[in-house]
Enzyme design. Sequence first.
Site, short mmCIF file in Angstrom:
data_model
loop_
_atom_site.label_atom_id
_atom_site.label_comp_id
_atom_site.label_asym_id
_atom_site.label_seq_id
_atom_site.Cartn_x
_atom_site.Cartn_y
_atom_site.Cartn_z
N ASN A 11 -8.31 -2.95 -9.08
CA ASN A 11 -8.59 -1.59 -8.62
C ASN A 11 -7.26 -1.03 -8.10
OD1 ASN A 11 -9.38 0.72 -7.31
ND2 ASN A 11 -10.52 -0.34 -5.68
N TRP A 12 -6.68 -0.12 -8.87
CA TRP A 12 -5.35 0.39 -8.48
C TRP A 12 -5.41 1.50 -7.44
CZ3 TRP A 12 -2.08 0.73 -13.67
CH2 TRP A 12 -1.76 -0.58 -14.07
N LYS A 13 -6.62 1.97 -7.13
CA LYS A 13 -6.77 3.03 -6.11
C LYS A 13 -5.85 4.21 -6.44
CE LYS A 13 -8.21 -0.57 -3.01
NZ LYS A 13 -8.46 -1.03 -1.67
N HIS A 98 -17.33 2.29 -3.89
CA HIS A 98 -16.31 1.53 -3.16
C HIS A 98 -16.35 1.93 -1.68
CE1 HIS A 98 -12.40 0.18 -1.74
NE2 HIS A 98 -12.44 -0.69 -2.73
N GLU A 100 -14.17 2.69 0.34
CA GLU A 100 -13.32 3.85 0.69
C GLU A 100 -14.04 5.15 0.33
OE1 GLU A 100 -9.85 2.38 -1.35
OE2 GLU A 100 -9.75 0.78 0.13
N GLU A 170 -17.57 -6.70 -1.08
CA GLU A 170 -16.27 -6.48 -0.46
C GLU A 170 -16.45 -6.20 1.03
OE1 GLU A 170 -13.19 -5.07 -3.51
OE2 GLU A 170 -14.33 -3.30 -2.96
N GLY A 176 -7.54 -4.77 2.05
CA GLY A 176 -6.21 -4.28 2.35
C GLY A 176 -5.68 -4.73 3.70
N SER A 216 -8.59 -8.61 -0.15
CA SER A 216 -7.40 -9.46 0.00
C SER A 216 -7.42 -10.72 -0.86
CB SER A 216 -7.16 -9.80 1.47
OG SER A 216 -6.96 -8.62 2.22
N GLY A 237 -7.41 -5.36 -5.26
CA GLY A 237 -6.62 -4.15 -5.01
C GLY A 237 -5.14 -4.45 -5.11
N GLY A 238 -4.51 -4.63 -3.94
CA GLY A 238 -3.05 -4.81 -3.86
C GLY A 238 -2.46 -5.79 -4.85
P1 PGA Z 1 -7.45 -5.45 -1.64
O1 PGA Z 1 -8.51 -4.35 -2.12
O2 PGA Z 1 -7.46 -6.54 -2.68
O3 PGA Z 1 -6.14 -4.73 -1.58
O4 PGA Z 1 -7.92 -5.94 -0.31
C1 PGA Z 1 -9.72 -4.72 -2.74
C2 PGA Z 1 -10.53 -3.50 -3.07
O5 PGA Z 1 -10.56 -2.55 -2.26
O6 PGA Z 1 -11.18 -3.43 -4.13
#
Ligand code: PGA
Length: 254
Positions: A11-13, A98, A100, A170, A176, A216, A237-238
């Site tokens: 997930n590149w956000k 998600h 967010e 999640e 993050g 993470s 994500g990251g």
């Molecule tokens: P993260 O994000 O791996 O950077 O913690 C995961 C996500 O929000 O899907």
Amino acid sequence: MSNRSLFIAGNWKMNKTATEAVEVLTALKENLQKFEGKLEIAVCPTFTSLDRAVQTVKGSNIKIGAQDISDKESGAFTGEISAQMLLDLGVEYVIIGHSERREYHNETDELISKKAKTALNAGLKPIVCIGETLEERESDKTFDVITKQVKGSLNGISSEEILKTTLAYEPVWAIGTGKTATPEQAQEVHQLIRKLLTEIYGEKTAEEVKIQYGGSVKPGNSAELMAKKDIDGALVGGASLKPDVFNDLISNAL
Ligand code: PGA
């Protein structure tokens, strides 16, 4: 016993321009070719990169997903993007609900279930996200929150449709932050999700549904997380932004 294969999605956000996305996907395409047939891999760039992303990964083992979708099919909804528009580009997956979006855009379980239904009706495969906040975990509400989110977000999704749906657990406090749930903490919630799916859809169907862990995930912890019985992949994500890191994360997970 189930024969669920792993499904790892990036997930590149709100990162990377279309030009940068093409660069990274070109490198990833080469790096990840060796995993062909071993697991399912998807990358979810932002909307403006989707068209070029689909073109870039054509013929490879990487699928492309979007990060959100409108719950409406078409019409006067300024700024929204429909399932049909994504499908037309060759997008296969869409992340829905998600944390967010739940937090910054006030998305509710009800809206999320509508979005999932809209995606499925159009032929897109949803990745539906659920997860508790730190406050909820610390006040022992994790199981209640997850139960409510699973039931609410999957409302109206049929047995046939759930087989095209992936769930992503999640924990909000792990996204993050560098704080990962321990494999035991994650497995405990995945097991609850599988139990809820069994109640709704029956055991046979519930055993087929993939449940990703997210929060993470990195090369250093992907192996121990994926080794757990009910963890069938990861939403990353990251660690999905850099081709070498994503490659190592997948390699260790297998
Ligand atoms: P993260 O994000 O791996 O950077 O913690 C995961 C996500 O929000 O899907």
